[in-house]
Scaffold this motif. Structure first.
Motif, PDB file in Angstrom:
ATOM      1  N   LEU A   1       0.831  -1.197   0.000  1.00 20.49           N
ATOM      2  CA  LEU A   1       0.000   0.000   0.000  1.00 20.49           C
ATOM      3  C   LEU A   1       0.872   1.257   0.000  1.00 20.49           C
ATOM      4  O   LEU A   1       0.629   2.202  -0.767  1.00 20.49           O
ATOM      5  CB  LEU A   1      -0.920  -0.007   1.218  1.00 20.49           C
ATOM      6  CG  LEU A   1      -1.720   1.268   1.487  1.00 20.49           C
ATOM      7  CD1 LEU A   1      -2.707   1.540   0.360  1.00 20.49           C
ATOM      8  CD2 LEU A   1      -2.453   1.176   2.822  1.00 20.49           C
ATOM      9  N   LEU A   2       1.892   1.279   0.842  1.00 19.48           N
ATOM     10  CA  LEU A   2       2.799   2.416   0.889  1.00 19.48           C
ATOM     11  C   LEU A   2       3.521   2.598  -0.437  1.00 19.48           C
ATOM     12  O   LEU A   2       3.673   3.729  -0.934  1.00 19.48           O
ATOM     13  CB  LEU A   2       3.800   2.248   2.035  1.00 19.48           C
ATOM     14  CG  LEU A   2       4.855   3.338   2.209  1.00 19.48           C
ATOM     15  CD1 LEU A   2       4.216   4.704   2.356  1.00 19.48           C
ATOM     16  CD2 LEU A   2       5.742   3.030   3.409  1.00 19.48           C
ATOM     17  N   ASP A   3       3.959   1.506  -1.037  1.00 18.25           N
ATOM     18  CA  ASP A   3       4.596   1.591  -2.359  1.00 18.25           C
ATOM     19  C   ASP A   3       3.643   2.184  -3.386  1.00 18.25           C
ATOM     20  O   ASP A   3       4.047   2.995  -4.229  1.00 18.25           O
ATOM     21  CB  ASP A   3       5.035   0.194  -2.820  1.00 18.25           C
ATOM     22  CG  ASP A   3       6.238  -0.329  -2.059  1.00 18.25           C
ATOM     23  OD1 ASP A   3       7.032   0.493  -1.561  1.00 18.25           O
ATOM     24  OD2 ASP A   3       6.385  -1.558  -1.956  1.00 18.25           O
ATOM     25  N   ALA A   4       2.375   1.758  -3.328  1.00 20.60           N
ATOM     26  CA  ALA A   4       1.387   2.255  -4.290  1.00 20.60           C
ATOM     27  C   ALA A   4       1.167   3.756  -4.132  1.00 20.60           C
ATOM     28  O   ALA A   4       1.052   4.484  -5.127  1.00 20.60           O
ATOM     29  CB  ALA A   4       0.066   1.498  -4.101  1.00 20.60           C
ATOM     30  N   VAL A   5       1.118   4.214  -2.890  1.00 20.55           N
ATOM     31  CA  VAL A   5       0.967   5.642  -2.653  1.00 20.55           C
ATOM     32  C   VAL A   5       2.182   6.408  -3.176  1.00 20.55           C
ATOM     33  O   VAL A   5       2.056   7.445  -3.841  1.00 20.55           O
ATOM     34  CB  VAL A   5       0.750   5.927  -1.152  1.00 20.55           C
ATOM     35  CG1 VAL A   5       0.727   7.433  -0.886  1.00 20.55           C
ATOM     36  CG2 VAL A   5      -0.546   5.295  -0.660  1.00 20.55           C
ATOM     37  N   CYS A   6       3.366   5.881  -2.916  1.00 20.87           N
ATOM     38  CA  CYS A   6       4.606   6.554  -3.324  1.00 20.87           C
ATOM     39  C   CYS A   6       4.780   6.618  -4.838  1.00 20.87           C
ATOM     40  O   CYS A   6       5.479   7.498  -5.350  1.00 20.87           O
ATOM     41  CB  CYS A   6       5.819   5.864  -2.697  1.00 20.87           C
ATOM     42  SG  CYS A   6       5.945   6.043  -0.908  1.00 20.87           S
ATOM     43  N   THR A   7       4.194   5.675  -5.544  1.00 13.92           N
ATOM     44  CA  THR A   7       4.326   5.669  -7.002  1.00 13.92           C
ATOM     45  C   THR A   7       3.231   6.476  -7.694  1.00 13.92           C
ATOM     46  O   THR A   7       3.203   6.559  -8.919  1.00 13.92           O
ATOM     47  CB  THR A   7       4.311   4.234  -7.551  1.00 13.92           C
ATOM     48  OG1 THR A   7       3.119   3.559  -7.125  1.00 13.92           O
ATOM     49  CG2 THR A   7       5.529   3.470  -7.075  1.00 13.92           C
TER      50      THR A   7
END
Length: 288
Positions: free
Chosen positions: A218-224
């Motif tokens: 989820l954090l990766d998705a937000v960061c991308t």
């Protein structure tokens, strides 16, 4: 029906004799007498109830059954050798086994490992990341740092950090109209229902969107730049410092509590103490 394994020595003798094409050479390689090798082969053939070699004077050659059994034996012995070599990692004198979640390992620990290695190069740290909570009493683990653990038998328990969550997105998503921002949904504390109850602020979150069971993903998705999501202050520190995250509002809500389990056998281990001290220092001094 065969109901037990042949002795390992007979398998080693057979493999060497088959590979070298000679009982004499096999005996030399294994530091045995030729008669011992011959006896091992006869014992193995009696066990299998069929010949493995054709014998003609001093020369030997494999039967069809021998060729078939050789490939099986070599694969078995090779796998056994690999398994024995792997056991060496449990005898490393300076090894420290740390269990944690994949999310903590990837987003918090990994960016800081170079500093720990610089300060404590003698510690042979083994990072054992799992989604499941370990059983410290039965597994070979010195320390566990997780947000889903409670006290366990034979361990000391210490709460390290009370996390906070905040809604965030990639800076480029801030430029989009609110109704065009995809909502990213997580589980447990990262579910938007907690934000609605505790903060009561509408940041454009929608019931529809993308769903993630892994908070790290989820954090990766937000960061991308996939959309807006509730993220951990602790785990997003590097992403914010790198300019990959922008909070939607200043408000935060309660997140998970990160805790440390230390097995009683490791409580007085200098390496465990070094890691714990380093961990506490970074949790306290890292900017929020």
């Amino acid at each position: 029906m065969l109901n037990h394994w042949p002795p390992l020595g007979t398998l080693r003798g057979f493999e060497a004799a088959a590979r070298l094409g000679s009982f004499h050479k096999a005996a030399e390689e294994l530091h045995l007498t030729q008669s011992a090798i011959s006896q091992q082969i006869r014992s193995l053939e009696a066990y299998l109830e069929q010949p493995l070699f054709f014998r003609s004077g001093r020369s030997v050659s494999l039967t069809d059954a021998g060729h078939d059994f050789l490939s099986t034996t070599q694969a078995l012995l090779q796998q056994l050798a690999v398994g024995v070599r792997r056991l060496g990692q449990y005898r490393k004198p300076n090894q420290l086994v740390l269990n944690t979640t994949p999310t903590f390992a990837r987003h918090w620990l990994l960016p800081r490992l170079a500093d720990f290695r610089l300060q404590h190069p003698q510690v042979d740290l083994w990072i054992f990341s799992t989604d499941e909570v370990p059983d410290m009493a039965s597994q070979t683990i010195d320390l566990a740092v997780r947000d889903d653990i409670s006290s366990q038998a034979e361990c000391s328990f210490k709460v390290l950090h009370a996390d906070r969550l905040f809604p965030a997105c990639h800076p480029k998503v801030l430029q989009l109209p609110i109704d065009q921002r995809t909502t990213l949904h997580g589980e447990r504390e990262m579910d938007w229902s907690h934000w609605a109850v505790e903060a009561g602020i509408d940041v454009g979150q929608q019931a529809q969107g993308l769903n993630f069971s892994d908070p790290g993903l989820l954090l990766d998705a937000v960061c991308t730049g996939l959309g807006i999501g509730l993220v951990s202050q602790l785990l997003s520190r590097k992403a914010r410092a790198d300019g990959l995250l922008s909070p939607l509002v200043e408000a935060t809500i309660r997140g998970p509590s990160w805790a440390l389990l230390t097995h009683r056998d490791s409580e007085h281990d200098p390496m465990a103490r070094h890691f714990t001290a380093w961990l506490l220092t970074h949790l306290q001094v890292d900017p929020t």
